[in-house]
Design a protein around this motif. Structure first.
Motif, mmCIF file in Angstrom:
data_model
loop_
_atom_site.group_PDB
_atom_site.id
_atom_site.type_symbol
_atom_site.label_atom_id
_atom_site.label_comp_id
_atom_site.label_asym_id
_atom_site.label_seq_id
_atom_site.Cartn_x
_atom_site.Cartn_y
_atom_site.Cartn_z
ATOM 1 N N ASN A 1 -5.014 -10.935 11.789
ATOM 2 C CA ASN A 1 -5.042 -11.160 10.350
ATOM 3 C C ASN A 1 -3.854 -12.010 9.932
ATOM 4 O O ASN A 1 -3.977 -12.976 9.184
ATOM 5 C CB ASN A 1 -5.009 -9.808 9.640
ATOM 6 C CG ASN A 1 -4.798 -9.957 8.161
ATOM 7 O OD1 ASN A 1 -5.279 -10.908 7.550
ATOM 8 N ND2 ASN A 1 -4.062 -9.032 7.586
ATOM 9 N N ALA B 1 4.470 -3.091 5.761
ATOM 10 C CA ALA B 1 3.063 -2.876 6.109
ATOM 11 C C ALA B 1 2.995 -2.116 7.428
ATOM 12 O O ALA B 1 3.962 -2.140 8.201
ATOM 13 C CB ALA B 1 2.354 -4.219 6.236
ATOM 14 N N PRO B 2 1.881 -1.419 7.647
ATOM 15 C CA PRO B 2 1.800 -0.683 8.915
ATOM 16 C C PRO B 2 1.594 -1.617 10.108
ATOM 17 O O PRO B 2 0.527 -1.679 10.686
ATOM 18 C CB PRO B 2 0.594 0.255 8.709
ATOM 19 C CG PRO B 2 -0.185 -0.325 7.603
ATOM 20 C CD PRO B 2 0.733 -1.133 6.776
ATOM 21 N N PHE C 1 -4.332 -13.466 -2.177
ATOM 22 C CA PHE C 1 -3.150 -12.701 -1.788
ATOM 23 C C PHE C 1 -3.490 -11.228 -1.611
ATOM 24 O O PHE C 1 -3.103 -10.596 -0.628
ATOM 25 C CB PHE C 1 -2.056 -12.881 -2.847
ATOM 26 C CG PHE C 1 -0.845 -12.047 -2.601
ATOM 27 C CD1 PHE C 1 0.001 -12.344 -1.549
ATOM 28 C CD2 PHE C 1 -0.552 -10.959 -3.403
ATOM 29 C CE1 PHE C 1 1.121 -11.574 -1.311
ATOM 30 C CE2 PHE C 1 0.567 -10.183 -3.167
ATOM 31 C CZ PHE C 1 1.402 -10.505 -2.124
ATOM 32 N N PHE D 1 -5.421 -10.604 1.483
ATOM 33 C CA PHE D 1 -4.525 -10.594 2.647
ATOM 34 C C PHE D 1 -3.796 -9.256 2.755
ATOM 35 O O PHE D 1 -3.705 -8.667 3.838
ATOM 36 C CB PHE D 1 -3.519 -11.746 2.534
ATOM 37 C CG PHE D 1 -2.361 -11.631 3.449
ATOM 38 C CD1 PHE D 1 -2.539 -11.722 4.825
ATOM 39 C CD2 PHE D 1 -1.079 -11.425 2.963
ATOM 40 C CE1 PHE D 1 -1.473 -11.603 5.690
ATOM 41 C CE2 PHE D 1 -0.010 -11.308 3.819
ATOM 42 C CZ PHE D 1 -0.200 -11.398 5.187
ATOM 43 N N CYS D 2 -3.302 -8.755 1.618
ATOM 44 C CA CYS D 2 -2.583 -7.474 1.628
ATOM 45 C C CYS D 2 -3.500 -6.347 2.081
ATOM 46 O O CYS D 2 -3.080 -5.439 2.801
ATOM 47 C CB CYS D 2 -2.034 -7.148 0.249
ATOM 48 S SG CYS D 2 -0.756 -8.270 -0.239
ATOM 49 N N ARG E 1 -6.037 -6.575 4.090
ATOM 50 C CA ARG E 1 -6.206 -6.680 5.544
ATOM 51 C C ARG E 1 -4.939 -6.246 6.260
ATOM 52 O O ARG E 1 -4.987 -5.565 7.278
ATOM 53 C CB ARG E 1 -6.543 -8.125 5.930
ATOM 54 C CG ARG E 1 -8.023 -8.425 5.881
ATOM 55 C CD ARG E 1 -8.297 -9.675 6.674
ATOM 56 N NE ARG E 1 -7.608 -10.809 6.102
ATOM 57 C CZ ARG E 1 -8.154 -11.639 5.228
ATOM 58 N NH1 ARG E 1 -9.387 -11.465 4.868
ATOM 59 N NH2 ARG E 1 -7.468 -12.647 4.740
ATOM 60 N N LEU E 2 -3.801 -6.650 5.687
ATOM 61 C CA LEU E 2 -2.511 -6.304 6.286
ATOM 62 C C LEU E 2 -2.359 -4.794 6.384
ATOM 63 O O LEU E 2 -1.791 -4.265 7.336
ATOM 64 C CB LEU E 2 -1.408 -6.880 5.396
ATOM 65 C CG LEU E 2 -0.020 -7.057 5.969
ATOM 66 C CD1 LEU E 2 -0.061 -8.032 7.126
ATOM 67 C CD2 LEU E 2 0.912 -7.588 4.899
ATOM 68 N N ASN E 3 -2.885 -4.090 5.393
ATOM 69 C CA ASN E 3 -2.768 -2.640 5.401
ATOM 70 C C ASN E 3 -3.932 -1.965 6.110
ATOM 71 O O ASN E 3 -4.119 -0.760 6.004
ATOM 72 C CB ASN E 3 -2.651 -2.116 3.963
ATOM 73 C CG ASN E 3 -1.266 -2.359 3.419
ATOM 74 O OD1 ASN E 3 -0.307 -1.829 3.936
ATOM 75 N ND2 ASN E 3 -1.156 -3.190 2.401
#
Lengths: 246, 312
Positions: free
Chosen positions: A3, A99-100, B99, B102-103, B105-107
């Motif tokens: 990602n 973030a994880p 944005f 993306f966040c 997906r990041l999490n």
């Protein structure tokens, strides 16, 4: 991780920088490609009769890939400088850090994203000599060997640039220092005494690239690039982890 | 314990060189609570918050989030935290929607729920109108909202906001406060600020930090009790000797503000107002003003911090 790589690539293409770099390198390389072809067609008649004379792959494709390597050496610091220095300057690093994700994933994600961009650049370059295959036969084995060399070289440039970018919050400093280091590693064998093997010539990025453009793939060259890439990626991870600790 | 504590920090310490930025700080945050982190600049608020979110490793101490140790299992623990640093971490070249995607997906939000999560965050933070605009072109208030949306997108147990209203205009501040109040309905919130009324408006519990140490950690009611100061301001039409006033039962100490105006300090539980009134009538003191003095939160805050200074 993927990602983050995707995100990185997307962001690159949202900035004009990526497009400008792609366009200008293509322009330069296309010009060089034409001069190589011009040279080849001028001497073609003379060398045609000589048995074992260099063919179109050696006289056009190989020099072009060599040129591409130098041009990428010049532009890669401009892109890799953004990786961490810019995040740090815009204070967006906490977003990734909270973030994880582990630091390894963050670094690898960034690395893959940047690498993808240069792979696109390399593939576009490759399309030029490959287009000749319409009219003539190419030595695809030699061509793929030099392509592998180019890809490994690019992967090393990116790893070095990423590390330099993790050291500072000024993108320009990251660019200048990674350019200096890359250039040093390029020319370091000049100081060698001409002996068959010396540490300095072993360190040279160029020395390991040349055999591949000739079509030779040696395990020692492969391992050299893999060592460079892993070393600088590990250094980057360590460097960013240390920032959390002190 | 009847309440389940979502965040537990025990004996946190962090040194920068030999200077202790945070010194032995322990606290817990319960479910559904809004905790205000209050302190002057440089007191260690941001350092504490950075430690709670895994951006900085503590030198000593332990942090447990939802029962998971942050230092042993950082990835699992961080999934339960939403963090908005002092400068909102935004990629200015992306649109709000990009944005937030993306966040999400990041999490690690599932592909199926991602769109819902993004839409919910956009709606909750009132970003519907600007969802397709570039973050770099938004006003600071909207950028702050995007920062908050980013912090709540994965429905974390604890949302940590570092000075969410700094640098905004009064209208934006009101809107952001309203937003924080909405968020508090579903998440526990830790909020740092140096604006005192904000704490009064938003928080259930206050923690005052000064020079790296926790000097006050209690509910807002307790803080208000501290605010009821035990002083009266009295003024008379004629000059009166302070000695007479100090003879009233309960009066500890008299400050003469002028020849006719005095401040009476009294012991708590021994309010001398009734006695004062009786004497004033029977001895004809010509009392013109009688005013219980109330300390503002500011005074209490200063008192707590100054007390700390004296102890040091």
């Amino acid at each position: 991780m993927f990602n983050l790589a995707r995100h990185e690539l997307l962001r690159l293409f949202l900035s004009p920088l990526a497009w400008v770099i792609l366009a200008l390198t293509q322009l330069l390389l296309a010009y060089l490609f034409l001069t190589h072809i011009d040279y080849f067609s001028s001497i073609q008649a003379r060398i045609a009769a000589i048995p074992g004379a260099p063919g179109v792959t050696e006289l056009v494709a190989t020099p072009l890939i060599g040129n591409a390597a130098i041009i990428i050496l010049l532009v890669s610091p401009l892109l890799t400088m953004r990786a961490f220095a810019e995040e740090r300057r815009n204070e967006t690093l906490p977003l990734l850090a909270s973030a994880p994700l582990s630091m390894t994933q963050i670094v690898l994600g960034k690395y893959l994203g940047n690498l993808c961009f240069f792979l696109i650049l390399a593939l576009l370059t490759l399309s030029m000599p490959v287009s000749l295959s319409v009219a003539t036969t190419l030595d695809f084995y030699q061509l793929s060997a030099s392509m592998l060399g180019l890809i490994l070289l690019i992967a090393s440039f990116t790893a070095i640039g990423l590390y330099m970018s993790s050291l500072t919050r000024q993108p320009t400093i990251a660019a200048v220092s990674s350019f200096a280091l890359l250039f040093l590693l390029w020319i370091i064998d000049r100081a060698g005494d001409g002996a068959e093997f010396s540490v300095l010539s072993w360190l040279s990025l160029l020395n390991h690239f040349e055999p591949m453009t000739q079509g030779q793939i040696n395990t020692q060259d492969l391992s050299f690039y893999l060592i460079v890439i892993t070393t600088f990626l590990l250094l980057t991870i360590r460097r960013l982890d240390r920032e959390r600790l002190d | 314990m009847s309440q389940f504590s979502l965040l537990e920090a025990s004996q946190l310490s962090r040194y920068f060189g030999s200077q202790a930025a945070v010194d032995n700080v322990s606290f817990t945050v319960n479910k559904g609570e809004v905790v205000g982190f209050l302190g002057p600049n440089g007191a260690g608020k941001s350092t504490t918050m950075r430690m709670l979110t895994g951006n900085l490793a503590p030198d000593h101490g332990q942090i447990r989030i939802n029962g998971i140790d942050l230092l042993d299992n950082p990835r699992q623990a961080k999934a339960h935290i939403g963090y908005l640093p002092e400068t909102p971490p935004l990629y200015k070249e992306l649109t709000v929607k990009e944005f937030l995607q993306f966040c999400a997906r990041l999490n690690g939000i599932d592909k199926k729920q991602r769109q819902t999560a993004v839409d919910t965050a956009i709606e909750r933070c009132g970003l519907g109108q600007v969802a397709k605009r570039l973050i770099g072109n938004l006003s600071k208030g909207y950028q702050q909202r995007v920062g908050i949306a980013q912090a709540i997108i994965h429905s974390p147990a604890v949302v940590i906001l570092d000075e969410p209203t700094s640098g905004l205009d009064p209208i934006q501040i009101r809107e952001i406060r309203q937003l924080i109040r909405d968020i508090a309905n579903e998440h526990s919130v830790i909020l740092s600020t140096h604006i005192l009324p904000e704490v009064q408006m938003l928080c259930d519990r206050v923690q005052i930090i000064s020079q790296g140490q926790l000097v006050f950690n209690d509910s807002l009611d307790k803080l208000s009790q501290n605010m009821l100061a035990s002083t009266l301001i009295v003024e008379f039409a004629q000059a009166l000797s302070p000695a007479i006033l100090s003879q009233l039962t309960g009066v500890e100490h008299v400050d003469a503000l002028s020849t006719t105006r005095y401040r009476l300090h009294y012991l708590p539980e021994q309010n001398p107002t009734q006695q004062l009134l009786q004497h004033a009538v029977s001895e004809n003191w010509q009392l013109t003003t009688l005013m219980p003095e109330q300390h503002s939160l500011e005074d209490v805050f200063m008192k707590l911090i100054q007390k700390e200074d004296i102890d040091v």
